[in-house]
Design a protein around this motif. Structure first.
Motif, short mmCIF file in Angstrom:
data_model
loop_
_atom_site.label_atom_id
_atom_site.label_comp_id
_atom_site.label_asym_id
_atom_site.label_seq_id
_atom_site.Cartn_x
_atom_site.Cartn_y
_atom_site.Cartn_z
N MET A 1 -1.76 8.81 1.43
CA MET A 1 -1.62 7.55 2.15
C MET A 1 -0.52 7.67 3.20
N ARG B 1 -2.43 3.84 6.38
CA ARG B 1 -3.80 4.31 6.57
C ARG B 1 -4.32 4.78 5.22
N ARG B 2 -5.39 4.17 4.75
CA ARG B 2 -5.85 4.43 3.39
C ARG B 2 -7.23 5.07 3.38
N THR B 3 -7.46 5.90 2.38
CA THR B 3 -8.75 6.57 2.22
C THR B 3 -9.37 6.14 0.89
N ARG C 1 -11.63 6.59 -2.18
CA ARG C 1 -12.09 7.80 -2.86
C ARG C 1 -13.33 7.59 -3.72
N ARG D 1 -19.10 4.68 -2.28
CA ARG D 1 -19.11 3.59 -1.31
C ARG D 1 -20.40 2.76 -1.34
N TRP E 1 -8.42 -5.15 6.07
CA TRP E 1 -9.45 -4.12 6.12
C TRP E 1 -10.86 -4.74 6.06
N ASP F 1 -18.90 -1.27 4.25
CA ASP F 1 -19.49 -0.51 5.34
C ASP F 1 -20.73 -1.27 5.81
N ASN G 1 -16.18 -0.36 8.68
CA ASN G 1 -15.87 0.75 7.78
C ASN G 1 -14.71 0.33 6.91
N GLU H 1 -12.40 1.75 5.61
CA GLU H 1 -11.11 2.40 5.85
C GLU H 1 -10.48 1.95 7.18
N ASP H 2 -11.18 1.06 7.92
CA ASP H 2 -10.68 0.59 9.22
C ASP H 2 -10.08 -0.81 9.11
#
Length: 224
Positions: free
Chosen positions: A1, A59-61, A63, A66, A110, A114, A178, A180-181
């Protein structure tokens, strides 16, 4: 992160830093005994770090899997989870999930799924405490309608609070969403509601803490 300062806070932090530098230089030059400007500078330093903390922009991802997942749009606490009639856009019964942010939370927002942004609409309104149930329909707010990849539609509403006076929405109709955006940003304490289909499987309960872009709050039913 990874964490950085959000662009919404860059100018504010720069201007605030200049103001504090001028004030503190004046204090050190003209105020005696020296203990007074020392204490004053320490208080200013703590205040400035507090404002910097507010504008942090991690900024996060994500895991997990989805497919059909709905993640929290914000960091905060789940304060409402109920069946309601959404009168402005969807005009049908849905399940409303509300997350309240304090001034200590990250205030970036966020995308929860998606998919594709269908509509973005701003509503003028009051600045009641964002914790109140009626804030969803009476406060200044911004609404984003999204069609998830599985065809289900859900609505996200950014709500201003008693302190928050500026809602920023980056989402634009026709663009892809998205998880993650960043969808937007709300300054200084506020709330975000997600309106879900009634057949969505809820993964959280009132009082739970959420992390924007990470915490799974619901799963959408597969559209037949």
């Amino acid at each position: 992160m990874r964490v950085k300062i959000h662009t919404e806070g860059t100018n504010i932090l720069l201007i605030l830093l200049l103001i504090l530098v001028v004030i503190n230089l004046s204090a050190w030059m003209f105020i005696r005994p020296a203990v007074i400007p020392i204490v004053f500078s320490a208080v200013c330093g703590v205040f400035y770090l507090f404002v910097v903390n507010f504008f942090r922009s991690p900024r996060r991802t994500f895991r997990g899997d989805r497919e059909n997942v709905v993640v929290s749009s914000v960091d905060g606490t789940v304060v409402a989870l109920e069946e309601v009639f959404e009168p402005e856009v969807l005009r049908r019964k849905v399940r409303m999930l509300s997350v309240f942010m304090t001034v200590l939370n990250v205030h970036a927002n966020w995308f929860p799924v998606d998919g594709e942004v269908l509509l973005v609409r701003h509503h003028k309104g009051r600045f009641l405490s964002a914790y109140l149930p009626k804030a969803s329909i009476e406060n200044e707010r911004s609404t984003v309608l999204i069609r998830a990849n599985n065809g289900q539609e859900l609505l996200v509403r950014q709500i201003a609070g008693a302190v928050a006076r500026r809602i920023v929405t980056y989402a634009e109709p026709g663009e892809r969403s998205n998880i993650e955006d960043h969808m937007g940003f709300i300054k200084f304490g506020s709330r975000v509601d997600i309106y879900l289909p009634l057949d969505a499987e809820i993964k959280v309960k009132i009082g739970d803490k959420t992390v924007g872009g990470i915490t799974e709050v619901a799963h959408l039913a597969t559209k037949s």
